[in-house]
Scaffold this active site. Sequence first.
Site, PDB file in Angstrom:
ATOM      1  N   ASP A 126       4.096   0.046  12.042  1.00  0.00           N
ATOM      2  CA  ASP A 126       2.884  -0.540  11.462  1.00  0.00           C
ATOM      3  C   ASP A 126       2.664  -1.991  11.878  1.00  0.00           C
ATOM      4  O   ASP A 126       1.630  -2.583  11.544  1.00  0.00           O
ATOM      5  CB  ASP A 126       2.929  -0.450   9.922  1.00  0.00           C
ATOM      6  CG  ASP A 126       2.839   0.986   9.438  1.00  0.00           C
ATOM      7  OD1 ASP A 126       2.455   1.857  10.233  1.00  0.00           O
ATOM      8  OD2 ASP A 126       3.160   1.226   8.264  1.00  0.00           O
TER       9      ASP A 126
ATOM     10  N   LYS B 230       0.832  -1.209   0.000  1.00  0.00           N
ATOM     11  CA  LYS B 230       0.000   0.000   0.000  1.00  0.00           C
ATOM     12  C   LYS B 230       0.862   1.253   0.000  1.00  0.00           C
ATOM     13  O   LYS B 230       0.647   2.173  -0.789  1.00  0.00           O
ATOM     14  CB  LYS B 230      -0.897  -0.002   1.252  1.00  0.00           C
ATOM     15  CG  LYS B 230      -1.537   1.340   1.560  1.00  0.00           C
ATOM     16  CD  LYS B 230      -2.387   1.307   2.813  1.00  0.00           C
ATOM     17  CE  LYS B 230      -1.662   1.582   4.105  1.00  0.00           C
ATOM     18  NZ  LYS B 230      -1.438   2.994   4.444  1.00  0.00           N
ATOM     19  N   ASN B 231       1.846   1.276   0.912  1.00  0.00           N
ATOM     20  CA  ASN B 231       2.592   2.518   1.110  1.00  0.00           C
ATOM     21  C   ASN B 231       3.599   2.793   0.004  1.00  0.00           C
ATOM     22  O   ASN B 231       4.217   3.850  -0.018  1.00  0.00           O
ATOM     23  CB  ASN B 231       3.260   2.518   2.491  1.00  0.00           C
ATOM     24  CG  ASN B 231       2.216   2.677   3.581  1.00  0.00           C
ATOM     25  OD1 ASN B 231       1.082   3.052   3.301  1.00  0.00           O
ATOM     26  ND2 ASN B 231       2.587   2.362   4.808  1.00  0.00           N
TER      27      ASN B 231
ATOM     28  N   ARG C 137       0.591  14.423  13.141  1.00  0.00           N
ATOM     29  CA  ARG C 137       1.313  14.013  11.925  1.00  0.00           C
ATOM     30  C   ARG C 137       1.539  15.266  11.101  1.00  0.00           C
ATOM     31  O   ARG C 137       0.671  15.742  10.399  1.00  0.00           O
ATOM     32  CB  ARG C 137       0.510  12.968  11.157  1.00  0.00           C
ATOM     33  CG  ARG C 137       0.387  11.678  11.929  1.00  0.00           C
ATOM     34  CD  ARG C 137      -0.347  10.642  11.145  1.00  0.00           C
ATOM     35  NE  ARG C 137       0.431  10.108  10.043  1.00  0.00           N
ATOM     36  CZ  ARG C 137       0.001   9.121   9.269  1.00  0.00           C
ATOM     37  NH1 ARG C 137      -1.186   8.605   9.466  1.00  0.00           N
ATOM     38  NH2 ARG C 137       0.749   8.661   8.302  1.00  0.00           N
TER      39      ARG C 137
ATOM     40  N   ARG D 295      -9.011   0.051   4.357  1.00  0.00           N
ATOM     41  CA  ARG D 295      -8.096   1.035   3.759  1.00  0.00           C
ATOM     42  C   ARG D 295      -6.795   0.364   3.319  1.00  0.00           C
ATOM     43  O   ARG D 295      -6.165   0.830   2.376  1.00  0.00           O
ATOM     44  CB  ARG D 295      -7.772   2.135   4.773  1.00  0.00           C
ATOM     45  CG  ARG D 295      -8.937   3.071   5.074  1.00  0.00           C
ATOM     46  CD  ARG D 295      -8.477   4.230   5.939  1.00  0.00           C
ATOM     47  NE  ARG D 295      -7.164   4.623   5.492  1.00  0.00           N
ATOM     48  CZ  ARG D 295      -6.189   5.077   6.272  1.00  0.00           C
ATOM     49  NH1 ARG D 295      -6.392   5.241   7.546  1.00  0.00           N
ATOM     50  NH2 ARG D 295      -5.021   5.406   5.777  1.00  0.00           N
TER      51      ARG D 295
ATOM     52  N   CYS E  41      -5.262   8.000   8.845  1.00  0.00           N
ATOM     53  CA  CYS E  41      -5.315   7.432  10.188  1.00  0.00           C
ATOM     54  C   CYS E  41      -5.092   8.510  11.236  1.00  0.00           C
ATOM     55  O   CYS E  41      -4.299   9.415  11.055  1.00  0.00           O
ATOM     56  CB  CYS E  41      -4.232   6.372  10.357  1.00  0.00           C
ATOM     57  SG  CYS E  41      -4.768   4.738   9.907  1.00  0.00           S
TER      58      CYS E  41
END
Length: 424
Positions: A304, A22-23, A121, A396, A116
């Site tokens: 994560d 995903k990232n 952040r 997600r 999230c």
Amino acid sequence: MDAFVVHGGRALSGTVRVSGAKNSALKLVAAALLAEGRTIVRNVPDIVDIRVMGDVLAHLGVGWQRRGDAVTLDVPADLGTETPAHLVKQLRASIVVLGPLLARCGRARVAMPGGCNLGSRNIDMHLSGLASLGARITYGPDYVEAVTPQLEGADLELPYASVGATENLLMAAVTARGTTRISNAAREPEIADLAGLLNAMGAGISGAGTSEVVVRGVEALQPAVHEVVGDRIEAGTFAVAAAVTGGDVKIEGVSPAHLRIPLGKLRAAGAEVDEGEGCLVVRGPARPRAVDVVTLPYPGFPTDLQPQFLVLLSQAAGTSMVTENVFDGRFSIVEHLQRLGVDLRIEGHHAIVRGARQLEGTTVQATDLRAGAALVLAGLVASGETVVTAPEHVDRGYADFAGRLAALGADVSRRAYAPAAGVA
Ligand code: EPU
């Protein structure tokens, strides 16, 4: 309203294939903005975050088409330069369109990101780096705008090895005039993956994946074809699922080298881990051992996977300490784990977990993506029924999480759920 419904007590076994990361995929599709024409990205996970990013890019004028695991992006000569607030608020990663849009169009206005809820952040390093490359930055409470006649290469030193800042600055620097050096760059495999696509598009990047990245600016990029690196976090999540249930699971589609420290922790906890080419096999112990975990930027232990490890350590003989150094909001799972019977207390950024507790199923809520996945894993070892509400957080980042766990023998499904009065 949907929920994951889990009945615990089954050891997982079989083979699971992880998706593209995903990232990485989120940034690769943003990188496509840098070249007019057709870029194709393969092994793209079919998850909500990618769909939202597709909508953001479509809003900018990109033709977006998915066939199987490949996404085709048709990038026009004339790109829009403003992202819509309602989409960006759903996806923090959409801030990475700032760098490529600025490089390509000399202007970008991006609504402030969401995603999230992981505490503070910030994007200060993204913005100060872009300013050092020659962008004039203005911002308000809900947008940031960057404008430049021409980006110029510069020496950038990040105060912290931020993943997103490294990616944004890389994408801005590829067509800047002259050479850019990024010191203390993030070293995540997803950064090397992004540089792989950018170089295939004609960029002059060296050192990606190390903390010193050098970008020799080029005139323009061309479209390219690229395959997304395997998702090490998804693989790590299934590895913990195997370990905590005392199961035996083969995980395909990931490079074990990208999980060196978490796999070391799994071994220290008593799991057997065999590494192969692009795969690994995890066999769980009857009772894990306590281990301490400290999250750090790559190659350190990934934040994560921290919530998933809290679940594993709740079953360990002895007391473990888990230290969170990356996100200050990453212990939001704690009260939900406690409701399931995990013996856990927080002291500052440390979680102290006293293990070997029998968890008991109840209704808990996914507070973010990884917390949601971890609560489902907790359900796999709890007695009775565990209901994890707000499953959309998990959607997600994990494609068909329940279905893939069920294929490994777990009793988990995702279904419509009506809460009893008074239940969260
Ligand atoms: N930070 C700043 N200023 C900045 C940038 C970051 O203070 O300009 C701080 C953040 O507030 C945070 C820390 O630095 O406390 C780490 O942030 P980083 O920029 O490294 O992370 P990110 O790019 O926001 C990505 C992943 C996260 C993953 C982190 C760390 C994406 C879309 N997200 O976030 O993934 O946890 O790197 O590895 O790539 C997830 O997948 O569940 C997830 C949250």
